[in-house]
Motif scaffolding. Sequence first.
Motif, short mmCIF file in Angstrom:
data_model
loop_
_atom_site.label_atom_id
_atom_site.label_comp_id
_atom_site.label_asym_id
_atom_site.label_seq_id
_atom_site.Cartn_x
_atom_site.Cartn_y
_atom_site.Cartn_z
N GLN A 90 0.51 -14.19 1.01
CA GLN A 90 -0.17 -13.31 1.96
C GLN A 90 0.23 -13.60 3.41
O GLN A 90 -0.15 -12.86 4.32
CB GLN A 90 -1.69 -13.49 1.83
CG GLN A 90 -2.25 -13.02 0.50
CD GLN A 90 -3.75 -13.26 0.41
OE1 GLN A 90 -4.24 -14.34 0.73
NE2 GLN A 90 -4.49 -12.24 0.00
N LYS A 92 2.04 -13.74 6.89
CA LYS A 92 2.84 -12.76 7.63
C LYS A 92 4.10 -13.43 8.18
O LYS A 92 4.16 -14.65 8.32
CB LYS A 92 2.01 -12.19 8.78
CG LYS A 92 0.79 -11.39 8.32
CD LYS A 92 0.06 -10.80 9.50
CE LYS A 92 -1.19 -10.04 9.06
NZ LYS A 92 -0.86 -8.90 8.19
N GLN A 96 5.10 -11.89 13.63
CA GLN A 96 3.75 -11.30 13.66
C GLN A 96 2.68 -12.37 13.83
O GLN A 96 1.61 -12.12 14.38
CB GLN A 96 3.49 -10.53 12.37
CG GLN A 96 4.37 -9.30 12.20
CD GLN A 96 4.07 -8.56 10.91
OE1 GLN A 96 2.93 -8.51 10.45
NE2 GLN A 96 5.10 -7.98 10.30
N GLU A 146 -9.25 -8.43 5.02
CA GLU A 146 -8.18 -8.88 5.92
C GLU A 146 -8.76 -9.51 7.17
O GLU A 146 -8.27 -10.53 7.66
CB GLU A 146 -7.31 -7.67 6.30
CG GLU A 146 -6.11 -7.99 7.17
CD GLU A 146 -4.95 -8.53 6.35
OE1 GLU A 146 -3.99 -9.02 6.97
OE2 GLU A 146 -4.99 -8.47 5.11
#
Length: 200
Positions: A90, A92, A96, A146
Motif C-alpha cells: 500500500q 506510495k 508522493q 485511506e
Amino acid sequence: MTFIEKLLDDLLEKHGTKISDLVIVFPNRRAGLFFQKYFQQNPKIKRPVFLPEIFAISDFITYLSDLNPIDPLELVFELYQVYQQVFAKQAKPFAQFYSFGKMILSDFEEIDKHLADPARIFQALKEFQTIEASDLEDHPSKYKDEFLKYWVKLGCIYEKLQTNLLDSKKAYLGLIFRDVAEHCAQYQAAKTQQCPKIIF
C-alpha cells in the motif's frame, strides 16, 4: 552596555585569564558570535587569552549525546524505508510520500523535544482522526479508510524509526534532546571531566 558585554566583564573579573577554561552555553549561535566579538575587542584583556569554548544550547546538547545528527534528506529516506515496511504494497512512491514524510518528521521532532509520551500522543491523534473521519459522510468508505490508515500506524512508524536510528547511532535533534534528558547523569559524568566549568 549590553547584557553580553556585562557577562564578559563579570567572567573576566571572576576568572581572569582562566576564562579560557570555561564552557559557555548561549540560547542561540548569534549570542555566541556577539560574545566572541566583544571578547576580541575588550580593552580589559591586556595579553593574549584563548577564547572559552562557546556553544548554542542545541549544539551543546548534541555535544553531550553519543548520537550523531543525521542529514535531513537521509532522515526522510530512513523514514520512507520504515513506511514501506509498515504499509508494504500500500506504500506510495517516494515522490508522493516526501511532503507527507516531512510533516511526520516535524511532528516526531516536537514530540521528542518536549519529552512527550509518544504512546499517549498517538492514541489521542488516532481518536481525533477517527472523529474527523466520521464527518466524511459524503465520501465513500474507501476514502475514510485511506484517511485513517496513516494515523492509526503512526505510532508503529515512530517506534521503528527510533529503533533504526538508535541502532546506527544517528538521530534528529528532537531525539538527541530526549536521549540527553533520559541519560543526563551518564552524560554529565562522562563530559564534566572535559568541561569542568560550564556557564549557562
